[in-house]
Design an enzyme around this catalytic site. Sequence first.
Site, short mmCIF file in Angstrom:
data_model
loop_
_atom_site.label_atom_id
_atom_site.label_comp_id
_atom_site.label_asym_id
_atom_site.label_seq_id
_atom_site.Cartn_x
_atom_site.Cartn_y
_atom_site.Cartn_z
N ASP A 22 -48.42 21.07 13.56
CA ASP A 22 -47.78 22.17 14.28
C ASP A 22 -48.18 22.17 15.76
O ASP A 22 -49.29 21.78 16.11
CB ASP A 22 -48.19 23.50 13.63
CG ASP A 22 -47.26 24.64 14.04
OD1 ASP A 22 -46.11 24.36 14.44
OD2 ASP A 22 -47.69 25.81 13.97
N GLY A 23 -47.25 22.62 16.59
CA GLY A 23 -47.55 22.80 18.01
C GLY A 23 -46.74 21.92 18.95
O GLY A 23 -46.96 21.97 20.17
N GLY A 25 -43.58 22.14 19.86
CA GLY A 25 -42.72 22.93 20.73
C GLY A 25 -43.51 23.50 21.90
O GLY A 25 -43.10 23.40 23.07
N ARG A 26 -44.65 24.12 21.57
CA ARG A 26 -45.47 24.72 22.63
C ARG A 26 -46.01 23.65 23.58
O ARG A 26 -46.11 23.87 24.78
CB ARG A 26 -46.63 25.51 22.00
CG ARG A 26 -46.21 26.90 21.55
CD ARG A 26 -47.23 27.50 20.63
NE ARG A 26 -47.17 26.87 19.30
CZ ARG A 26 -48.12 26.98 18.39
NH1 ARG A 26 -49.22 27.64 18.66
NH2 ARG A 26 -47.97 26.41 17.21
N HIS A 39 -41.59 16.97 19.98
CA HIS A 39 -41.47 16.29 18.68
C HIS A 39 -41.60 14.78 18.86
O HIS A 39 -42.24 14.10 18.06
CB HIS A 39 -40.12 16.63 18.03
CG HIS A 39 -39.95 18.09 17.71
ND1 HIS A 39 -40.93 18.83 17.09
CD2 HIS A 39 -38.93 18.95 17.93
CE1 HIS A 39 -40.52 20.08 16.95
NE2 HIS A 39 -39.31 20.18 17.46
N ARG A 73 -33.85 26.80 12.71
CA ARG A 73 -34.02 26.58 14.16
C ARG A 73 -32.66 26.30 14.82
O ARG A 73 -31.69 25.96 14.13
CB ARG A 73 -34.96 25.40 14.39
CG ARG A 73 -36.36 25.75 13.91
CD ARG A 73 -37.37 24.78 14.39
NE ARG A 73 -38.68 25.21 13.95
CZ ARG A 73 -39.83 24.75 14.41
NH1 ARG A 73 -39.82 23.82 15.34
NH2 ARG A 73 -40.97 25.20 13.96
N LEU A 133 -52.76 2.94 1.53
CA LEU A 133 -52.67 4.37 1.86
C LEU A 133 -51.36 4.92 1.31
O LEU A 133 -50.30 4.33 1.52
CB LEU A 133 -52.70 4.56 3.39
CG LEU A 133 -52.36 5.95 3.92
CD1 LEU A 133 -53.43 6.98 3.53
CD2 LEU A 133 -52.20 5.93 5.45
N ARG A 196 -51.89 29.92 8.72
CA ARG A 196 -51.06 30.20 7.55
C ARG A 196 -50.61 28.89 6.93
O ARG A 196 -50.71 27.82 7.53
CB ARG A 196 -49.86 31.08 7.92
CG ARG A 196 -49.01 30.55 9.04
CD ARG A 196 -47.77 31.45 9.28
NE ARG A 196 -47.08 31.09 10.51
CZ ARG A 196 -47.18 31.75 11.67
NH1 ARG A 196 -47.94 32.82 11.76
NH2 ARG A 196 -46.51 31.33 12.73
N GLU A 209 -60.21 22.58 0.96
CA GLU A 209 -60.87 23.22 2.10
C GLU A 209 -59.82 23.38 3.19
O GLU A 209 -59.11 22.42 3.51
CB GLU A 209 -62.04 22.36 2.61
CG GLU A 209 -63.18 22.22 1.63
CD GLU A 209 -63.82 23.55 1.26
OE1 GLU A 209 -63.91 24.44 2.12
OE2 GLU A 209 -64.22 23.70 0.08
C1 IPE Z 1 -44.61 24.49 9.61
O1 IPE Z 1 -44.58 24.83 10.96
C2 IPE Z 1 -43.67 23.36 9.35
C3 IPE Z 1 -44.02 22.07 9.94
C4 IPE Z 1 -45.05 21.81 10.67
C5 IPE Z 1 -43.12 20.99 9.63
P1 IPE Z 1 -43.66 26.00 11.51
O2 IPE Z 1 -43.89 26.03 12.96
O3 IPE Z 1 -42.27 25.83 11.05
O4 IPE Z 1 -44.29 27.28 10.80
P2 IPE Z 1 -44.17 28.82 11.19
O5 IPE Z 1 -42.74 29.10 11.46
O6 IPE Z 1 -45.01 29.01 12.41
O7 IPE Z 1 -44.72 29.53 10.01
C1 IPE Z 2 -44.11 21.50 14.36
O1 IPE Z 2 -44.13 21.92 15.68
C2 IPE Z 2 -43.00 20.54 14.08
C3 IPE Z 2 -41.91 21.04 13.24
C4 IPE Z 2 -41.88 22.23 12.71
C5 IPE Z 2 -40.81 20.16 12.98
P1 IPE Z 2 -43.31 23.19 16.15
O2 IPE Z 2 -41.95 22.77 16.56
O3 IPE Z 2 -43.35 24.26 15.11
O4 IPE Z 2 -44.14 23.64 17.41
P2 IPE Z 2 -44.48 25.12 17.86
O5 IPE Z 2 -45.23 25.76 16.72
O6 IPE Z 2 -43.19 25.81 18.13
O7 IPE Z 2 -45.33 24.94 19.07
MG MG Z 3 -44.63 25.77 14.76
#
Ligand code: IPE
Ligand code: IPE
Ligand code: MG
Length: 250
Positions: A22-23, A25-26, A39, A73, A133, A196, A209
Amino acid sequence: MQLPTPPEDAARLPRHLAIVMDGNGRWAERRHRPRSFGHREGQKALRATVEFCLRRGIGSLTLFAFSSENWKRPAGEVGALMQLFLKALDNEVEELHGHGVRIEFIGDLAAFSPELRERMEKAMQRTAGNRALNANVAVNYGGAWDIARAARLAAQAAQQGQIDAGSIDEHSLAPYFCLAAQPPVDLFLRTGGEQRISNFLLWQIAYAELVFIDTLWPDVDAGVLQGALDEFARRERRFGMTSAQVAASA
Ligand code: IPE
Ligand code: IPE
Ligand code: MG
């Protein structure tokens, strides 16, 4: 990629690492770039993670690439992600195969375009015999979907007289879940600061864990992953027992 070296302390090493990547986008927004740029950049972290698991001798890696909720999205972002998946399947599978990586996609694949599905099937077939793996990629995956699917498969088996519906318990239900052939998740890692599960693996993380780190996914490298392993190694896994019992059985 470097050659794998054996782990120093296999007992403190997760056999199965699951990651919510995750992260992205930010990471991009902070650089005033479109989210899709994040991405794309995230793929480098993905390669580093596979390499790290091979080197450390972690047998199973499960990556959350696209959740069943991510269809919500904007169409442009979903489209960019699908293009990225297609490209990655075209460009990365042979190298992964060369390193002995077995690729498995988990999730409801029926929702994807025929060309994407075909490439996913091909990648799975091509790498099916590999053992270095298990790289499992969760796409259009939801933990709730996995539980419902297991229940449906068990119900069908009962209907066909293969199992007794009245005696279904957690042991007889287990084989119907995704990744049943692999060890349960030992370490569940989420990058990007949120604490979460977001409907990722549910059944399979019953005794994992949980480690949450602020690092955004594109910034993840071997050092960050080693930090998560160090945190894992510091945890005392008791599985319901007392600390004294754990110490005695070590
Ligand atoms: C969870 O991240 C899904 C993936 C990393 C593929 P999200 O960014 O979609 O989760 P929420 O919306 O913050 O719960
Ligand atoms: C996780 O990164 C990748 C996918 C859900 C596909 P995000 O796109 O959720 O990035 P943030 O959480 O918005 O930064
Ligand atoms: Mg996210």
